[in-house]
Write a protein that holds these residues in place. Structure first.
Motif, PDB file in Angstrom:
ATOM      1  N   GLU A   8      11.584  -3.536  -1.478  1.00  0.00           N
ATOM      2  CA  GLU A   8      11.715  -2.590  -0.359  1.00  0.00           C
ATOM      3  C   GLU A   8      12.030  -3.294   0.955  1.00  0.00           C
ATOM      4  O   GLU A   8      12.826  -2.804   1.741  1.00  0.00           O
ATOM      5  CB  GLU A   8      10.412  -1.815  -0.231  1.00  0.00           C
ATOM      6  CG  GLU A   8      10.476  -0.677   0.744  1.00  0.00           C
ATOM      7  CD  GLU A   8       9.261   0.211   0.630  1.00  0.00           C
ATOM      8  OE1 GLU A   8       8.914   0.822   1.654  1.00  0.00           O
ATOM      9  OE2 GLU A   8       8.660   0.318  -0.460  1.00  0.00           O
ATOM     10  N   GLY A   9      11.380  -4.398   1.227  1.00  0.00           N
ATOM     11  CA  GLY A   9      11.632  -5.120   2.464  1.00  0.00           C
ATOM     12  C   GLY A   9      10.345  -5.551   3.138  1.00  0.00           C
ATOM     13  O   GLY A   9       9.257  -5.463   2.564  1.00  0.00           O
ATOM     14  N   GLY A  54       1.929   2.182   9.194  1.00  0.00           N
ATOM     15  CA  GLY A  54       1.456   1.446  10.361  1.00  0.00           C
ATOM     16  C   GLY A  54       2.319   0.281  10.779  1.00  0.00           C
ATOM     17  O   GLY A  54       2.204  -0.229  11.895  1.00  0.00           O
ATOM     18  N   GLY A  55       3.197  -0.138   9.875  1.00  0.00           N
ATOM     19  CA  GLY A  55       4.062  -1.276  10.172  1.00  0.00           C
ATOM     20  C   GLY A  55       5.428  -0.830  10.663  1.00  0.00           C
ATOM     21  O   GLY A  55       5.793   0.339  10.572  1.00  0.00           O
ATOM     22  N   THR A  56       6.155  -1.794  11.173  1.00  0.00           N
ATOM     23  CA  THR A  56       7.524  -1.567  11.625  1.00  0.00           C
ATOM     24  C   THR A  56       8.453  -2.346  10.710  1.00  0.00           C
ATOM     25  O   THR A  56       8.252  -3.562  10.521  1.00  0.00           O
ATOM     26  CB  THR A  56       7.705  -2.064  13.085  1.00  0.00           C
ATOM     27  OG1 THR A  56       6.761  -1.396  13.911  1.00  0.00           O
ATOM     28  CG2 THR A  56       9.105  -1.809  13.581  1.00  0.00           C
ATOM     29  N   ALA A  57       9.426  -1.675  10.147  1.00  0.00           N
ATOM     30  CA  ALA A  57      10.354  -2.339   9.231  1.00  0.00           C
ATOM     31  C   ALA A  57      11.098  -3.464   9.949  1.00  0.00           C
ATOM     32  O   ALA A  57      11.572  -3.294  11.071  1.00  0.00           O
ATOM     33  CB  ALA A  57      11.346  -1.333   8.666  1.00  0.00           C
ATOM     34  N   VAL A  58      11.163  -4.616   9.287  1.00  0.00           N
ATOM     35  CA  VAL A  58      11.927  -5.754   9.784  1.00  0.00           C
ATOM     36  C   VAL A  58      13.361  -5.560   9.319  1.00  0.00           C
ATOM     37  O   VAL A  58      13.597  -5.209   8.151  1.00  0.00           O
ATOM     38  CB  VAL A  58      11.349  -7.083   9.242  1.00  0.00           C
ATOM     39  CG1 VAL A  58      12.211  -8.261   9.650  1.00  0.00           C
ATOM     40  CG2 VAL A  58       9.912  -7.272   9.718  1.00  0.00           C
ATOM     41  N   ASP A  59      14.303  -5.761  10.219  1.00  0.00           N
ATOM     42  CA  ASP A  59      15.718  -5.603   9.888  1.00  0.00           C
ATOM     43  C   ASP A  59      16.056  -6.444   8.659  1.00  0.00           C
ATOM     44  O   ASP A  59      15.637  -7.595   8.553  1.00  0.00           O
ATOM     45  CB  ASP A  59      16.575  -6.036  11.080  1.00  0.00           C
ATOM     46  CG  ASP A  59      18.030  -5.716  10.883  1.00  0.00           C
ATOM     47  OD1 ASP A  59      18.680  -6.412  10.072  1.00  0.00           O
ATOM     48  OD2 ASP A  59      18.513  -4.771  11.517  1.00  0.00           O
ATOM     49  N   LEU A  70       3.333  -7.666  -1.377  1.00  0.00           N
ATOM     50  CA  LEU A  70       2.732  -6.569  -2.131  1.00  0.00           C
ATOM     51  C   LEU A  70       3.688  -6.125  -3.227  1.00  0.00           C
ATOM     52  O   LEU A  70       4.906  -6.211  -3.077  1.00  0.00           O
ATOM     53  CB  LEU A  70       2.426  -5.387  -1.209  1.00  0.00           C
ATOM     54  CG  LEU A  70       1.446  -5.663  -0.079  1.00  0.00           C
ATOM     55  CD1 LEU A  70       1.235  -4.402   0.748  1.00  0.00           C
ATOM     56  CD2 LEU A  70       0.129  -6.185  -0.620  1.00  0.00           C
ATOM     57  N   PRO A  71       3.150  -5.625  -4.324  1.00  0.00           N
ATOM     58  CA  PRO A  71       3.999  -5.160  -5.421  1.00  0.00           C
ATOM     59  C   PRO A  71       4.688  -3.846  -5.063  1.00  0.00           C
ATOM     60  O   PRO A  71       4.334  -3.186  -4.086  1.00  0.00           O
ATOM     61  CB  PRO A  71       2.997  -4.955  -6.560  1.00  0.00           C
ATOM     62  CG  PRO A  71       1.719  -4.645  -5.872  1.00  0.00           C
ATOM     63  CD  PRO A  71       1.725  -5.452  -4.604  1.00  0.00           C
ATOM     64  N   TYR A  72       5.645  -3.493  -5.860  1.00  0.00           N
ATOM     65  CA  TYR A  72       6.318  -2.203  -5.714  1.00  0.00           C
ATOM     66  C   TYR A  72       5.399  -1.110  -6.265  1.00  0.00           C
ATOM     67  O   TYR A  72       4.397  -1.391  -6.925  1.00  0.00           O
ATOM     68  CB  TYR A  72       7.674  -2.218  -6.415  1.00  0.00           C
ATOM     69  CG  TYR A  72       7.612  -2.620  -7.871  1.00  0.00           C
ATOM     70  CD1 TYR A  72       7.590  -1.655  -8.861  1.00  0.00           C
ATOM     71  CD2 TYR A  72       7.556  -3.966  -8.251  1.00  0.00           C
ATOM     72  CE1 TYR A  72       7.523  -2.016 -10.202  1.00  0.00           C
ATOM     73  CE2 TYR A  72       7.485  -4.326  -9.585  1.00  0.00           C
ATOM     74  CZ  TYR A  72       7.470  -3.359 -10.553  1.00  0.00           C
ATOM     75  OH  TYR A  72       7.391  -3.712 -11.872  1.00  0.00           O
ATOM     76  N   ASP A  73       5.726   0.139  -5.989  1.00  0.00           N
ATOM     77  CA  ASP A  73       4.879   1.283  -6.351  1.00  0.00           C
ATOM     78  C   ASP A  73       4.458   1.326  -7.817  1.00  0.00           C
ATOM     79  O   ASP A  73       3.320   1.635  -8.116  1.00  0.00           O
ATOM     80  CB  ASP A  73       5.593   2.610  -6.030  1.00  0.00           C
ATOM     81  CG  ASP A  73       5.731   2.844  -4.547  1.00  0.00           C
ATOM     82  OD1 ASP A  73       4.704   2.970  -3.881  1.00  0.00           O
ATOM     83  OD2 ASP A  73       6.881   2.883  -4.070  1.00  0.00           O
ATOM     84  N   GLU A  74       5.357   1.047  -8.705  1.00  0.00           N
ATOM     85  CA  GLU A  74       5.099   1.209 -10.140  1.00  0.00           C
ATOM     86  C   GLU A  74       4.749  -0.108 -10.834  1.00  0.00           C
ATOM     87  O   GLU A  74       4.849  -0.209 -12.061  1.00  0.00           O
ATOM     88  CB  GLU A  74       6.313   1.852 -10.815  1.00  0.00           C
ATOM     89  CG  GLU A  74       6.616   3.254 -10.302  1.00  0.00           C
ATOM     90  CD  GLU A  74       5.447   4.219 -10.467  1.00  0.00           C
ATOM     91  OE1 GLU A  74       4.782   4.203 -11.515  1.00  0.00           O
ATOM     92  OE2 GLU A  74       5.189   4.977  -9.522  1.00  0.00           O
ATOM     93  N   ALA A  75       4.318  -1.090 -10.076  1.00  0.00           N
ATOM     94  CA  ALA A  75       3.968  -2.386 -10.663  1.00  0.00           C
ATOM     95  C   ALA A  75       2.833  -2.221 -11.665  1.00  0.00           C
ATOM     96  O   ALA A  75       1.959  -1.368 -11.507  1.00  0.00           O
ATOM     97  CB  ALA A  75       3.545  -3.358  -9.571  1.00  0.00           C
ATOM     98  N   THR A  76       2.871  -3.048 -12.686  1.00  0.00           N
ATOM     99  CA  THR A  76       1.816  -3.009 -13.695  1.00  0.00           C
ATOM    100  C   THR A  76       0.602  -3.800 -13.201  1.00  0.00           C
ATOM    101  O   THR A  76       0.702  -4.587 -12.256  1.00  0.00           O
ATOM    102  CB  THR A  76       2.293  -3.631 -15.015  1.00  0.00           C
ATOM    103  OG1 THR A  76       2.523  -5.031 -14.814  1.00  0.00           O
ATOM    104  CG2 THR A  76       3.554  -2.942 -15.528  1.00  0.00           C
TER     105      THR A  76
END
Length: 92
Positions: A8-9, A54-59, A70-76
């Motif tokens: 995701e970034g 709460g965070g601001t996306a880094v370009d 951190l893992p992605y949403d569907e990480a095992t």
């Protein structure tokens, strides 16, 4: 703090949010310890949502080192365990 969500970034997270992220990180760890898949999913989703809200996306063109990954949403469960550091997913 810079937090990367895999696939995701990166997000710049203010210091004021770090304690809350550590609480959510502890909930993920507790769910892993108890092998409770439902609690794991809920806790991981809450942690990721807190970073996004709460965070601001880094370009995407900016390269900075991440303080936490951190893992992605569907990480095992096994994928998340592989990311764990001595102090969990979030340092501190």
């Amino acid at each position: 703090m810079i937090v990367r969500i895999m696939g995701e970034g990166q997000f710049e997270v203010p210091d004021s949010l770090v304690d809350r992220l550590n609480e959510l990180d502890n909930a993920v760890l507790a769910a892993l310890d108890s092998s409770d898949e439902t609690d794991f999913r809920v806790s991981l989703a809450a942690l990721l949502a807190a970073v996004r809200a709460g965070g601001t996306a880094v370009d995407h063109d900016t390269l900075v080192p991440s303080d936490a990954t951190l893992p992605y949403d569907e990480a095992t469960v096994d994928e998340v365990r592989a990311l764990l550091r001595e102090d969990g997913l979030i340092p501190g």
